[in-house]
Motif scaffolding. Structure first.
Motif, PDB file in Angstrom:
ATOM      1  N   ALA A  23       0.825  -1.207   0.000  1.00 29.46           N
ATOM      2  CA  ALA A  23       0.000   0.000   0.000  1.00 29.46           C
ATOM      3  C   ALA A  23       0.861   1.260   0.000  1.00 29.46           C
ATOM      4  CB  ALA A  23      -0.923  -0.007   1.217  1.00 29.46           C
ATOM      5  N   ARG A  24       1.939   1.255   0.795  1.00 26.05           N
ATOM      6  CA  ARG A  24       2.846   2.408   0.823  1.00 26.05           C
ATOM      7  C   ARG A  24       3.518   2.608  -0.521  1.00 26.05           C
ATOM      8  NH1 ARG A  24       4.220   0.361   6.006  1.00 26.05           N
ATOM      9  NH2 ARG A  24       6.128  -0.569   5.156  1.00 26.05           N
ATOM     10  N   LEU A  25       3.904   1.506  -1.167  1.00 26.19           N
ATOM     11  CA  LEU A  25       4.559   1.584  -2.472  1.00 26.19           C
ATOM     12  C   LEU A  25       3.587   2.119  -3.526  1.00 26.19           C
ATOM     13  CD1 LEU A  25       7.223   1.058  -3.885  1.00 26.19           C
ATOM     14  CD2 LEU A  25       6.485  -1.287  -4.331  1.00 26.19           C
ATOM     15  N   GLU A  26       2.338   1.664  -3.467  1.00 24.83           N
ATOM     16  CA  GLU A  26       1.337   2.151  -4.413  1.00 24.83           C
ATOM     17  C   GLU A  26       1.059   3.635  -4.193  1.00 24.83           C
ATOM     18  OE1 GLU A  26      -2.009  -0.362  -3.832  1.00 24.83           O
ATOM     19  OE2 GLU A  26      -1.182  -2.043  -5.012  1.00 24.83           O
ATOM     20  N   THR A  27       0.989   4.042  -2.930  1.00 27.91           N
ATOM     21  CA  THR A  27       0.785   5.456  -2.613  1.00 27.91           C
ATOM     22  C   THR A  27       1.951   6.295  -3.121  1.00 27.91           C
ATOM     23  OG1 THR A  27      -0.471   4.896  -0.620  1.00 27.91           O
ATOM     24  CG2 THR A  27       0.444   7.127  -0.751  1.00 27.91           C
ATOM     25  N   CYS A  28       3.159   5.764  -2.918  1.00 28.49           N
ATOM     26  CA  CYS A  28       4.372   6.443  -3.393  1.00 28.49           C
ATOM     27  C   CYS A  28       4.335   6.601  -4.909  1.00 28.49           C
ATOM     28  CB  CYS A  28       5.599   5.646  -2.958  1.00 28.49           C
ATOM     29  SG  CYS A  28       7.159   6.260  -3.614  1.00 28.49           S
ATOM     30  N   ASN A  29       3.955   5.544  -5.614  1.00 28.02           N
ATOM     31  CA  ASN A  29       3.897   5.592  -7.077  1.00 28.02           C
ATOM     32  C   ASN A  29       2.818   6.536  -7.567  1.00 28.02           C
ATOM     33  OD1 ASN A  29       5.857   4.171  -8.574  1.00 28.02           O
ATOM     34  ND2 ASN A  29       5.117   2.236  -7.739  1.00 28.02           N
ATOM     35  N   ASP A  30       1.675   6.550  -6.880  1.00 27.34           N
ATOM     36  CA  ASP A  30       0.603   7.470  -7.268  1.00 27.34           C
ATOM     37  C   ASP A  30       1.072   8.915  -7.177  1.00 27.34           C
ATOM     38  OD1 ASP A  30      -1.140   5.425  -7.785  1.00 27.34           O
ATOM     39  OD2 ASP A  30      -2.128   5.493  -5.825  1.00 27.34           O
ATOM     40  N   ALA A  31       1.769   9.229  -6.083  1.00 21.66           N
ATOM     41  CA  ALA A  31       2.259  10.599  -5.893  1.00 21.66           C
ATOM     42  C   ALA A  31       3.380  10.933  -6.878  1.00 21.66           C
ATOM     43  CB  ALA A  31       2.762  10.772  -4.462  1.00 21.66           C
ATOM     44  N   TYR A  32       4.174   9.921  -7.225  1.00 21.56           N
ATOM     45  CA  TYR A  32       5.356  10.141  -8.054  1.00 21.56           C
ATOM     46  C   TYR A  32       5.032  10.199  -9.539  1.00 21.56           C
ATOM     47  CZ  TYR A  32       9.990   9.303 -10.039  1.00 21.56           C
ATOM     48  OH  TYR A  32      11.140   9.393 -10.767  1.00 21.56           O
ATOM     49  N   THR A  33       4.040   9.431  -9.989  1.00 18.28           N
ATOM     50  CA  THR A  33       3.749   9.333 -11.422  1.00 18.28           C
ATOM     51  C   THR A  33       2.552  10.159 -11.856  1.00 18.28           C
ATOM     52  OG1 THR A  33       2.403   7.340 -11.051  1.00 18.28           O
ATOM     53  CG2 THR A  33       4.732   7.012 -11.548  1.00 18.28           C
ATOM     54  N   SER A  34       1.941  10.891 -10.948  1.00 17.95           N
ATOM     55  CA  SER A  34       0.804  11.720 -11.323  1.00 17.95           C
ATOM     56  C   SER A  34       0.815  12.991 -10.468  1.00 17.95           C
ATOM     57  CB  SER A  34      -0.510  10.954 -11.117  1.00 17.95           C
ATOM     58  OG  SER A  34      -0.683  10.612  -9.751  1.00 17.95           O
ATOM     59  N   GLY A  35      -0.016  13.934 -10.867  1.00 19.50           N
ATOM     60  CA  GLY A  35      -0.130  15.158 -10.080  1.00 19.50           C
ATOM     61  C   GLY A  35       1.021  16.128 -10.271  1.00 19.50           C
ATOM     62  N   ALA A  36       1.230  16.980  -9.264  1.00 14.38           N
ATOM     63  CA  ALA A  36       2.206  18.071  -9.354  1.00 14.38           C
ATOM     64  C   ALA A  36       3.625  17.561  -9.577  1.00 14.38           C
ATOM     65  CB  ALA A  36       2.141  18.925  -8.087  1.00 14.38           C
ATOM     66  N   PHE A  37       3.992  16.467  -8.912  1.00 12.83           N
ATOM     67  CA  PHE A  37       5.351  15.943  -9.045  1.00 12.83           C
ATOM     68  C   PHE A  37       5.624  15.513 -10.481  1.00 12.83           C
ATOM     69  CE2 PHE A  37       9.041  13.327  -8.309  1.00 12.83           C
ATOM     70  CZ  PHE A  37       9.642  13.918  -7.220  1.00 12.83           C
ATOM     71  N   ASN A  38       4.634  14.892 -11.101  1.00 10.18           N
ATOM     72  CA  ASN A  38       4.778  14.449 -12.479  1.00 10.18           C
ATOM     73  C   ASN A  38       4.958  15.632 -13.419  1.00 10.18           C
ATOM     74  OD1 ASN A  38       4.651  12.440 -14.626  1.00 10.18           O
ATOM     75  ND2 ASN A  38       2.642  13.303 -15.090  1.00 10.18           N
ATOM     76  N   TYR A  39       4.169  16.696 -13.199  1.00  8.33           N
ATOM     77  CA  TYR A  39       4.278  17.885 -14.051  1.00  8.33           C
ATOM     78  C   TYR A  39       5.604  18.597 -13.844  1.00  8.33           C
ATOM     79  CZ  TYR A  39      -0.693  17.277 -15.020  1.00  8.33           C
ATOM     80  OH  TYR A  39      -1.908  16.779 -15.419  1.00  8.33           O
ATOM     81  N   LEU A  40       6.090  18.616 -12.618  1.00  5.97           N
ATOM     82  CA  LEU A  40       7.380  19.244 -12.337  1.00  5.97           C
ATOM     83  C   LEU A  40       8.498  18.524 -13.076  1.00  5.97           C
ATOM     84  CD1 LEU A  40       9.216  21.194 -10.788  1.00  5.97           C
ATOM     85  CD2 LEU A  40       9.228  19.557  -8.892  1.00  5.97           C
TER      86      LEU A  40
END
Length: 275
Positions: A23-40
């Motif tokens: 679950a932590r890994l999936e949460t990490c990937n969601d934050a890393y591959t989408s949203g503001a981090f992805n656009y940055l």
């Protein structure tokens, strides 16, 4: 044979731990591959690829030596052109790397994973670790150290009239700054030490050979500093160039391992559970 209550508790605890880790890994990937981090990450690669590509264009087609320079300067310009400078070769490397990284953002894989199957991702990681980060910092550190010591040895004042200040920072400052930004926005696994060190060392040794080829045919060294050094000191400098590049390689690997330590820990725990 029926399992004891203790064994059942241990299995249940291990299953819960594995589920929590997933679950932590999936949460990490969601934050890393989408949203503001992805656009940055995408913005960093887009701006870097555009900046360095334009820098190459300006360097090749808009930058001309004045006609009243010394004859040896004109000979240096004719033989090898801009490609005899490590600075220019580095800008080409940066443009290639950030273009590959941009293509990976669009068509490849940016997930936090043990081993990506994306060829673009694998190429991106190797280019960054072996060439983009260490060569950029090699250029930036060596240029600004010598420049502050005695600029005439590496960037004579007469060049200010033909080499704009913004381009100077693009090729000698931004290459390092954008490499650092990329390190903090892209999860990557460094290649094996053998592959990374061999690639980096080979590139620098080939460049030292290229400098000697230019000297043989043009009659002058690429950099004014090489003209004033004795032969022993000259080869100490060449050795220092190779050594600094390797030092920057290990520095990049070290920082990468610190920055992405939590993600590496999650992947290691997942690997242990699966094993």
């Amino acid at each position: 044979m029926a399992k004891s209550k203790r064994q059942l508790r241990e299995q249940h605890a291990a299953r819960e731990t594995a589920q929590a880790n997933t679950a932590r890994l999936e949460t990490c990937n969601d934050a890393y591959t989408s949203g503001a981090f992805n656009y940055l990450r995408f913005l960093v690669h887009l701006l870097a690829a555009a900046q360095f590509s334009y820098g190459i264009y300006y360097y090749l087609y808009k930058l001309y030596w004045p006609q009243d320079l010394h004859e040896e300067e004109e000979l240096k310009t004719r033989w090898g052109g801009k490609f005899k400078y490590l600075t220019f070769l580095d800008v080409v490397l940066q443009a290639i790397y950030h273009t590959v990284a941009l293509l990976n953002d669009l068509f490849g894989d940016n997930s936090v994973t043990v081993a990506s199957k994306s060829l673009l991702r694998q190429l991106r990681d190797y280019l960054f670790a072996t060439f983009a980060f260490p060569i950029a910092h090699n250029v930036a550190i060596s240029f600004w150290v010598i420049y502050l010591w005695d600029r005439e040895l590496i960037f004579p004042a007469e060049l200010d009239a033909i080499f704009p200040s913004w381009l100077n920072h693009v090729v000698h400052t931004n290459v390092a700054l954008l490499a650092i930004m990329d390190l903090f926005t892209c999860f990557r696994r460094y290649p094996s030490r053998l592959a990374g060190v061999a690639g980096n060392t080979t590139f620098m040794i080939l460049y030292v050979i290229w400098v000697h080829i230019v000297k043989y045919f043009s009659g002058v060294w690429v950099y004014p500093l090489l003209e004033v050094l004795s032969m022993p000191l000259r080869y100490v400098m060449f050795g220092g160039m190779v050594g600094l590049s390797l030092l920057c390689y290990f520095l990049g690997e070290f920082i990468n391992n610190i920055v992405w330590a939590p993600e590496f820990k999650l992947l290691q725990q997942k690997k242990v559970k699966q094993g």
